[in-house]
Design a protein around this motif. Structure first.
Motif, short mmCIF file in Angstrom:
data_model
loop_
_atom_site.label_atom_id
_atom_site.label_comp_id
_atom_site.label_asym_id
_atom_site.label_seq_id
_atom_site.Cartn_x
_atom_site.Cartn_y
_atom_site.Cartn_z
N ALA A 229 0.84 -1.21 0.00
CA ALA A 229 0.00 0.00 0.00
C ALA A 229 0.87 1.26 0.00
O ALA A 229 0.56 2.25 -0.68
N ALA A 230 1.97 1.21 0.76
CA ALA A 230 2.89 2.35 0.78
C ALA A 230 3.49 2.58 -0.60
O ALA A 230 3.63 3.73 -1.06
N THR A 231 3.84 1.49 -1.28
CA THR A 231 4.40 1.60 -2.63
C THR A 231 3.39 2.23 -3.59
O THR A 231 3.74 3.08 -4.42
N THR A 232 2.13 1.80 -3.47
CA THR A 232 1.07 2.37 -4.32
C THR A 232 0.99 3.88 -4.15
O THR A 232 0.75 4.61 -5.12
N LEU A 233 1.20 4.35 -2.93
CA LEU A 233 1.09 5.79 -2.66
C LEU A 233 2.43 6.52 -2.81
O LEU A 233 2.57 7.66 -2.37
N GLY A 234 3.40 5.85 -3.42
CA GLY A 234 4.64 6.55 -3.80
C GLY A 234 5.78 6.43 -2.83
O GLY A 234 6.87 6.94 -3.10
N SER A 235 5.58 5.77 -1.69
CA SER A 235 6.67 5.62 -0.73
C SER A 235 7.69 4.62 -1.25
O SER A 235 7.35 3.62 -1.87
N GLY A 236 8.98 4.90 -1.01
CA GLY A 236 10.04 3.98 -1.37
C GLY A 236 10.51 4.06 -2.80
O GLY A 236 11.41 3.32 -3.20
N GLN A 237 9.94 4.95 -3.60
CA GLN A 237 10.38 5.06 -4.98
C GLN A 237 11.74 5.74 -5.06
O GLN A 237 12.27 6.26 -4.09
N GLU A 238 12.34 5.72 -6.25
CA GLU A 238 13.62 6.38 -6.45
C GLU A 238 13.47 7.88 -6.26
O GLU A 238 12.45 8.48 -6.62
N ALA A 239 14.50 8.48 -5.67
CA ALA A 239 14.49 9.94 -5.50
C ALA A 239 14.50 10.60 -6.87
O ALA A 239 15.09 10.08 -7.82
N PRO A 240 13.85 11.73 -7.00
CA PRO A 240 13.84 12.42 -8.30
C PRO A 240 15.24 12.91 -8.67
O PRO A 240 16.05 13.25 -7.79
N GLU A 241 15.52 12.94 -9.94
CA GLU A 241 16.80 13.46 -10.40
C GLU A 241 16.96 14.91 -9.94
O GLU A 241 16.04 15.71 -10.06
N GLY A 242 18.12 15.22 -9.41
CA GLY A 242 18.39 16.58 -8.98
C GLY A 242 18.09 16.85 -7.53
O GLY A 242 18.33 17.95 -7.05
N LEU A 243 17.56 15.87 -6.82
CA LEU A 243 17.30 16.04 -5.39
C LEU A 243 17.96 14.92 -4.60
O LEU A 243 17.77 13.74 -4.92
#
Length: 644
Positions: A474-488
């Motif tokens: 559920a956390a993954t579905t809501l964006g938790s744990g994804q790769e950090a955005p480029e530049g941050l």
């Protein structure tokens, strides 16, 4: 008759003697050539020697090996120091022997600094046959194209124009500014006084004295060693009158790339500075003196585009005449502008909202429709790193948004009755609700009320209903744990899927080993607001989102989650936001317990809210309940963003 015969006999004898003499001469020449060669080997040796400065194996006309090395250093020394390596010199043509001499052609190739390519040219060197063998004549024209006796080679960088970092609203956020570079001129310092001067100046400027002492020691004997770069507008903040009394002190006027305001979004922008001696020595030849070094954030991600490419110019220089003539030029390539998503006004609002906090704190503002990071404000006290981006904290009850999704996927609905006792025990560990929770809520209540009023025990008692892997999903579905955005440089959250028992129960209420940053929780709420997994971005040209997940958010799940988080505002712990005009506000408070270095129990304070196409997350490391400490911060930003 006899005399005629005598002459006829002498004629052949003379011829024979002459032939013998000629043969002897030929044999002598051949023997001489066998002894000394034809000079080709000496020409090869000369090609190697002029590149390295080692003339020990090269016979020279009117010069010793040491004198030749000194001349090579005079002519090529600055080039050798600037390039960091000797040139490649090859014998392109050994020439032919005429009148006891040959003219060899040498082909030179220099690898230029600052990735400015190569420079090639040819020179000619004369070798003479002497009684002792072949010897080379060495003069400046052998070392550089058409150099006169007094000239030497000199290379200098051509600086590019640095680009500008532009915000989402089109305003310049980072670019060239007038500055004063404060430092020490080592030509004015005796060796035994350098350390004292460095420590005195460091103390006046408020920089690390030990580090500056090492930096001064690492620079050459005639160097200017920068200590601190100060904006012209900020010079009054430093005791420059006292600094002027330090032996060797100098202040240079320059233009340097800086943020639009001092302290403006450092965690987002990163830093760009001139390379130190430590940078150069530790770069394995990748960094040269005068290069700009980028650290962290947007500047590190887009350093090459922003800074551009230095060029170089090579000149023949006659110091006595003050004459310079150009031999080679590679023009600089100017840097380009880099657009980011940060909004200057939103950044100011976020920074001002936490300006009075006496604990590490942060505000993140995010646009759900695009994932654009609009602001990353940091509190002014006790923060050596951007906690809003890289902080790793228990998210407390803000994480109940994730738990709610996991419960919905197990068949619960907002109307499902759950138990909310005052305390609950799981595998010998007792958990309780916040002291602020209304006791009238203890007992059976619908899930919507458990979320609205943030009942901890109602969540952790679902540990047999929702597994830890399901919670992590559920956390993954809501964006938790994804790769950090480029530049941050950012931490995007973590939910260990293997946790069991009491750790798993604690995770359901945002404690245990669950960790989040304010940015990662902003992404969670943005995904709920937008109806799909949101990928944050700071670079305007970042097209890597949206995120593909195994279990995407459904329309029904989105509607239910938005309804649950709307209830937090209409009748729950965020009721202070109910009167805001405009689109409906949804959100969640959070309070997480932690223990400081003294063993004292403290509280992290969280609030995340969304209104329309804006998500705001406020966090204070050492605060009170979310609604008490973080709530007013988030409201101030939300009102400011909508002109309230």
């Amino acid at each position: 008759m006899s005399s005629v015969r005598a002459r006829s006999r002498r004629g052949p004898v003379i011829i024979i003697v002459a032939l013998v003499a000629i043969a002897a001469l030929v044999v002598g020449v051949l023997m001489w050539r066998d002894r000394f060669g034809d000079g080709a080997e000496e020409a090869e040796a000369l090609a190697e020697a002029v590149a390295t400065g080692d003339f020990a194996e090269v016979p020279l006309v009117d010069l010793s090996a040491g004198e030749a090395a000194t001349e090579q250093e005079r002519v090529l020394g600055q080039m050798l120091e600037a390039t960091g390596e000797p040139p490649q010199v090859e014998l392109a043509d050994a020439g032919s022997v005429e009148d006891g001499a040959r003219t060899a052609t040498l082909e030179w190739t220099w690898t230029l600094p600052h990735e400015a390519g190569t420079w090639s040219y040819t020179t000619q060197a004369t070798l003479q046959r002497t009684e002792e063998g072949w010897a080379a004549q060495l003069d400046p024209a052998v070392l550089g194209p058409d150099l006169t006796a007094e000239e030497h080679l000199e290379i200098a960088p051509l600086e590019p124009e640095i680009g500008t970092v532009v915000g989402g609203d089109g305003t310049a956020l980072y670019g060239p500014h007038a500055v004063r570079v404060l430092g020490l001129d080592k030509t004015q310092l005796e060796d035994d006084s350098q350390e004292d001067a460095a420590r005195e100046l460091a103390g006046l400027l408020g920089i690390d004295a030990d580090r500056f002492v090492r930096t001064v020691a690492g620079y050459g004997p005639e160097a200017f060693v920068p200590a601190l770069t100060v904006r012209e507008d900020d010079l009054g903040d430093y005791p420059l009158d006292q600094a002027a009394d330090v032996t060797g002190y100098r202040a240079l006027e320059r233009t340097q790339p800086l943020a639009v305001e001092r302290g403006f979004a450092p965690g987002v922008l990163g830093s760009l500075r001139e390379a130190s001696q430590e940078d150069i020595e530790g770069s394995d030849g990748e960094i040269a003196a005068g290069d700009l070094v980028a650290t962290g954030g947007v500047l590190a991600a887009r350093r090459d585009a922003l800074v551009g490419q230095k060029g170089v110019v090579v000149r023949a220089v006659d110091d006595e005449e003050g004459a310079r003539r150009e031999l080679h030029r590679m023009e600089a390539a100017d840097g380009s502008d880099v657009q980011i998503t940060l909004d200057r006004q939103m950044q100011r609002l976020a920074t001002e909202a936490v300006a009075d906090q006496d604990s590490p704190s942060a505000v993140i503002a995010l646009q759900p429709s695009t994932g654009d990071v609009l602001a990353a404000g940091l509190g002014p006290t006790g923060q050596s790193y951007p906690v809003g981006l890289v902080g790793r904290y228990a998210p407390g009850s803000t994480f109940k948004a994730v738990t709610s999704l996991a419960l919905l996927r197990e068949g619960l609905t907002p109307d499902t009755t759950v138990q909310c006792p005052e305390t609950a025990t799981v595998e010998g560990v007792t958990f309780k609700n916040a002291d602020s929770l209304d006791p009238s809520l203890f007992g059976p209540i619908p899930l919507r009320d458990a979320i609205a009023h943030s009942c901890n025990t109602a969540m952790l008692l679902q540990h047999d209903v929702v597994s830890q892997p399901a919670l992590a999903e559920a956390a993954t579905t809501l964006g938790s744990g994804q790769e950090a955005p480029e530049g941050l440089d950012a931490f995007m959250g973590s939910v260990p899927p293997e946790d069991e028992g009491a750790q798993h129960a604690a995770a359901l209420m945002g404690q245990g080993r669950v960790q989040a940053s304010p940015l990662s929780m902003a992404v969670v709420l943005a995904s709920i607001q937008q109806g799909h997994t949101v990928h944050p971005r700071i670079l305007a040209d970042d097209e890597s989102g949206p995120v593909a997940v195994d279990q995407p958010l459904t329309e029904a799940e989105t509607t239910q989650l938005q309804g649950l988080l709307r209830g937090v505002v209409t009748r729950g712990s965020l009721d202070d936001f109910a009167d805001l005009s405009g689109e409906p506000v949804i959100g969640k408070t959070g309070t997480a317990e932690w223990t400081d270095e003294n063993g004292e129990l403290k509280l992290h304070s969280w609030v995340m809210v969304a209104q329309g196409d804006l998500v705001v997350v406020a966090f204070v490391e050492d605060g009170s309940y979310g609604s008490t400490t973080a709530g007013p911060i988030a409201r101030q930003v939300l009102e400011g963003a909508h002109g309230g």
